[in-house]
Design an enzyme around this catalytic site. Structure first.
Site, PDB file in Angstrom:
ATOM      1  N   GLY A  82     -29.021  15.651  -6.782  1.00 55.69           N
ATOM      2  CA  GLY A  82     -28.740  16.867  -6.021  1.00 55.69           C
ATOM      3  C   GLY A  82     -27.464  17.580  -6.405  1.00 55.69           C
ATOM      4  O   GLY A  82     -27.116  18.593  -5.795  1.00 55.69           O
TER       5      GLY A  82
ATOM      6  N   PRO B 211     -28.988  12.191 -10.956  1.00 57.69           N
ATOM      7  CA  PRO B 211     -28.868  13.621 -11.224  1.00 57.69           C
ATOM      8  C   PRO B 211     -29.978  14.141 -12.126  1.00 57.69           C
ATOM      9  O   PRO B 211     -30.397  13.449 -13.060  1.00 57.69           O
ATOM     10  CB  PRO B 211     -27.515  13.728 -11.938  1.00 57.69           C
ATOM     11  CG  PRO B 211     -27.341  12.401 -12.588  1.00 57.69           C
ATOM     12  CD  PRO B 211     -28.009  11.391 -11.712  1.00 57.69           C
ATOM     13  N   GLY B 212     -30.474  15.319 -11.843  1.00 53.99           N
ATOM     14  CA  GLY B 212     -31.451  15.976 -12.716  1.00 53.99           C
ATOM     15  C   GLY B 212     -30.851  17.286 -13.190  1.00 53.99           C
ATOM     16  O   GLY B 212     -30.407  17.427 -14.327  1.00 53.99           O
ATOM     17  N   ARG B 213     -30.800  18.230 -12.256  1.00 48.81           N
ATOM     18  CA  ARG B 213     -30.313  19.581 -12.564  1.00 48.81           C
ATOM     19  C   ARG B 213     -28.934  19.582 -13.237  1.00 48.81           C
ATOM     20  O   ARG B 213     -28.704  20.335 -14.179  1.00 48.81           O
ATOM     21  CB  ARG B 213     -30.220  20.360 -11.246  1.00 48.81           C
ATOM     22  CG  ARG B 213     -29.797  21.805 -11.397  1.00 48.81           C
ATOM     23  CD  ARG B 213     -29.474  22.410 -10.022  1.00 48.81           C
ATOM     24  NE  ARG B 213     -30.415  22.054  -9.013  1.00 48.81           N
ATOM     25  CZ  ARG B 213     -31.516  22.761  -8.712  1.00 48.81           C
ATOM     26  NH1 ARG B 213     -31.769  23.873  -9.349  1.00 48.81           N
ATOM     27  NH2 ARG B 213     -32.344  22.345  -7.756  1.00 48.81           N
TER      28      ARG B 213
ATOM     29  N   ARG C  76     -38.959  29.445 -10.293  1.00 47.88           N
ATOM     30  CA  ARG C  76     -37.866  29.328  -9.316  1.00 47.88           C
ATOM     31  C   ARG C  76     -37.535  30.631  -8.577  1.00 47.88           C
ATOM     32  O   ARG C  76     -37.384  30.611  -7.363  1.00 47.88           O
ATOM     33  CB  ARG C  76     -36.613  28.736  -9.972  1.00 47.88           C
ATOM     34  CG  ARG C  76     -36.853  27.357 -10.601  1.00 47.88           C
ATOM     35  CD  ARG C  76     -35.577  26.639 -10.998  1.00 47.88           C
ATOM     36  NE  ARG C  76     -34.848  26.207  -9.820  1.00 47.88           N
ATOM     37  CZ  ARG C  76     -33.771  26.795  -9.358  1.00 47.88           C
ATOM     38  NH1 ARG C  76     -33.251  27.822  -9.981  1.00 47.88           N
ATOM     39  NH2 ARG C  76     -33.204  26.352  -8.274  1.00 47.88           N
TER      40      ARG C  76
ATOM     41  N   TYR D 122     -38.224  30.089  -4.702  1.00 51.02           N
ATOM     42  CA  TYR D 122     -37.031  29.850  -3.878  1.00 51.02           C
ATOM     43  C   TYR D 122     -36.114  31.064  -3.826  1.00 51.02           C
ATOM     44  O   TYR D 122     -34.975  30.952  -3.353  1.00 51.02           O
ATOM     45  CB  TYR D 122     -36.189  28.694  -4.442  1.00 51.02           C
ATOM     46  CG  TYR D 122     -36.937  27.476  -4.891  1.00 51.02           C
ATOM     47  CD1 TYR D 122     -37.572  26.644  -3.969  1.00 51.02           C
ATOM     48  CD2 TYR D 122     -36.986  27.114  -6.237  1.00 51.02           C
ATOM     49  CE1 TYR D 122     -38.232  25.502  -4.389  1.00 51.02           C
ATOM     50  CE2 TYR D 122     -37.646  25.973  -6.654  1.00 51.02           C
ATOM     51  CZ  TYR D 122     -38.274  25.177  -5.727  1.00 51.02           C
ATOM     52  OH  TYR D 122     -38.920  24.047  -6.148  1.00 51.02           O
TER      53      TYR D 122
ATOM     54  N   CYS E  62     -50.094  38.840 -12.097  1.00 49.50           N
ATOM     55  CA  CYS E  62     -50.553  39.745 -11.047  1.00 49.50           C
ATOM     56  C   CYS E  62     -50.153  39.257  -9.662  1.00 49.50           C
ATOM     57  O   CYS E  62     -51.000  38.810  -8.871  1.00 49.50           O
ATOM     58  CB  CYS E  62     -52.059  39.911 -11.161  1.00 49.50           C
ATOM     59  SG  CYS E  62     -52.470  40.669 -12.715  1.00 49.50           S
TER      60      CYS E  62
ATOM     61  N   TYR F 248     -36.213  22.273 -13.867  1.00 45.71           N
ATOM     62  CA  TYR F 248     -37.317  22.808 -13.068  1.00 45.71           C
ATOM     63  C   TYR F 248     -37.814  24.142 -13.621  1.00 45.71           C
ATOM     64  O   TYR F 248     -38.210  25.035 -12.875  1.00 45.71           O
ATOM     65  CB  TYR F 248     -36.901  22.925 -11.584  1.00 45.71           C
ATOM     66  CG  TYR F 248     -36.331  21.616 -11.071  1.00 45.71           C
ATOM     67  CD1 TYR F 248     -37.154  20.518 -10.863  1.00 45.71           C
ATOM     68  CD2 TYR F 248     -34.963  21.461 -10.849  1.00 45.71           C
ATOM     69  CE1 TYR F 248     -36.635  19.305 -10.447  1.00 45.71           C
ATOM     70  CE2 TYR F 248     -34.429  20.248 -10.430  1.00 45.71           C
ATOM     71  CZ  TYR F 248     -35.275  19.176 -10.236  1.00 45.71           C
ATOM     72  OH  TYR F 248     -34.753  17.977  -9.818  1.00 45.71           O
TER      73      TYR F 248
END
Ligand code: LLP
Length: 421
Positions: free
Chosen positions: A245, A282-284, A320, A324, A350, A380
């Site tokens: 996170g 951790p990813g992001r 994204r 979001y 579309c 992501y």
């Protein structure tokens, strides 16, 4: 825009004579060589981010289990493996890829609220480090399967400490009303051995508060809550996994530096849980700002209400913004002069929600055929892409210094129906 580039990459992305460079390669050359849309990853950015994590967390010396859902490209994973990291996985598919790439099972943690019996068996057979258990029923299932396979399953219990974080509603996971983890009462009931499970060994606890969290405060508050909880239940964990996170800047914004972030969490951890091993997921943080989505303007469309740049990347490539309302900086690949106007940068899909950026400023000389760079697209981005609207997933390219290598081919038309019968 220069300040933002400096902030995210310490010089790995920069403009040289008005041309965007990614490491030592001109972005325009990548567009011409590989076509657009194309995801481009900076190998050195990834390495730098991991080094920063090791440094800032050095006091608590965590096992870094990179969350591969953020970006599961083979080249990205190989690079991350070389830096000594393990993985946080959420499916048998990810497990399969991880083991195929030679990640040590001893560095794999397996999370997710819906692990199937087949997935649990696969994890047990290859001897992963920890299952992150998200419900009582899952725990009983793991016990049953471990018994059947004559194995002992090492697990952490994912505890929901009801900690709120300042992020998009869809990416908060620490609140009690979400589907993640178990409430304190349930965890305490399990720890009191009320279920008498003989084939699981509870090594510790895990929490994951949400994604893109910009400061250490929620982690400190979670650690405090955890400490109080452990005091009440009289349980000594050998490992505590604080999830992932960790946030990154998506624009010119002040966020807590990774040095501060890591050292505050480490200090708190070591003080409250001496001798306990730490895992982080951790990813992001590792891949987010390592990635750029390069796209070409197909049409410039101007009405008396709006200006649009219609580009060849859409919500199927990078969902994204649509999902979001996330902000991604959009830069020209070649700077141009002109009178500055606001444009919505939209894709060809579309859906009215198919946009990459709204009211972005570009010179009026910008034209069809020009290239744009959608920044912060490494996490992501490709991993959430789809074939919606019959669109082919883009190619992926890795840059390391002067070299650019193709690390996933652009999909081809026949891929669209290859599984149909
Ligand atoms: N650990 C667990 C248990 C997770 O569920 C996640 C992410 C991570 C670690 C890694 O989180 P990170 O460090 O990357 O924030 N698609 C959303 C983010 C969803 C995150 C899902 N879980 C987005 O594009 O913002």
């Amino acid at each position: 825009m220069e300040k933002y580039l400096e902030m995210i990459s310490a010089g790995l992305y920069r403009f040289v004579n008005g041309q965007l460079m990614i490491e030592d390669v001109y972005a325009e050359e990548i567009c011409k060589q590989f076509g657009t849309p194309v995801y481009v990853y900076s190998a050195n950015h990834i390495k730098n981010q991991i080094r920063k994590l090791y440094n800032s967390f050095k006091k608590s010396h965590p096992l870094i289990c990179y969350s591969m859902k953020a970006n599961g490209n083979t080249k990205v994973l190989e690079l991350i493996k070389k830096q000594g990291c393990g993985l946080d996985i959420v499916s048998q598919g990810e497990l399969f890829k991880a083991t195929k790439l030679g990640f040590s099972p001893k560095k794999i943690v397996f999370a997710g609220v819906g692990k199937t019996e087949q997935e649990i068996a696969a994890g047990l057979k290859c001897g992963i480090y920890l299952f992150t258990v998200e419900s009582v029923e899952e725990l009983k299932t793991i016990d049953k399967i471990a018994n059947r396979l004559k194995k002992l399953a090492n697990v952490t219990l994912r505890i929901n400490l009801d900690v709120d974080v300042d992020t998009h509603h869809y990416t908060k996971t620490g609140r009690i009303e979400t589907k993640f983890g178990m409430p304190q009462e349930q965890v305490s009931f399990i720890l009191a051995s009320r279920y008498d499970l003989k084939h699981v060994r509870i090594k510790g606890l895990q929490f994951h508060l949400g994604s893109n969290i910009k400061n250490s405060a929620p982690y400190l508050s979670a650690l405090k809550k955890l400490k109080n909880f452990l005091r009440r239940v009289d349980f000594c964990p050998s490992v505590i996994d604080i999830g992932g996170g960790f946030g990154i800047p998506y624009k010119d914004e002040e966020i807590e530096s990774v040095q501060q972030f890591g050292s505050k969490i480490s200090d708190c951890f070591v003080e409250n849980f001496p001798g306990v091993s730490m895992v982080i997921e951790p990813g992001r943080f590792i891949v987010g700002n390592a990635g750029v989505l390069l796209t070409k303007v197909i049409y410039k469309k101007q009405t008396n209400v709006k200006n649009f740049l219609i580009v060849d990347a859409g919500m199927n490539d990078l969902i994204r913004p649509a999902l979001y309302n996330s902000y991604h900086e959009i830069l020209p690949v070649l700077k141009k002069d002109g009178k500055f106007l606001k444009f919505d940068v939209v894709g060809p899909v579309c859906e009215t929600g198919d946009f990459l950026g709204k009211e972005r400023v570009f010179p009026d000389t910008i034209d069809s055929g020009d290239y744009l760079a959608v920044m912060g697209a490494g996490a992501y981005g490709f991993s959430m892409s789809s074939n919606y609207n019959g669109r082919l997933r883009p190619a992926e390219v890795m840059i390391c210094g002067k070299t650019a290598i193709l690390c996933r081919k652009r999909e081809k038309m026949s891929d669209l129906w290859k599984y149909e019968c």
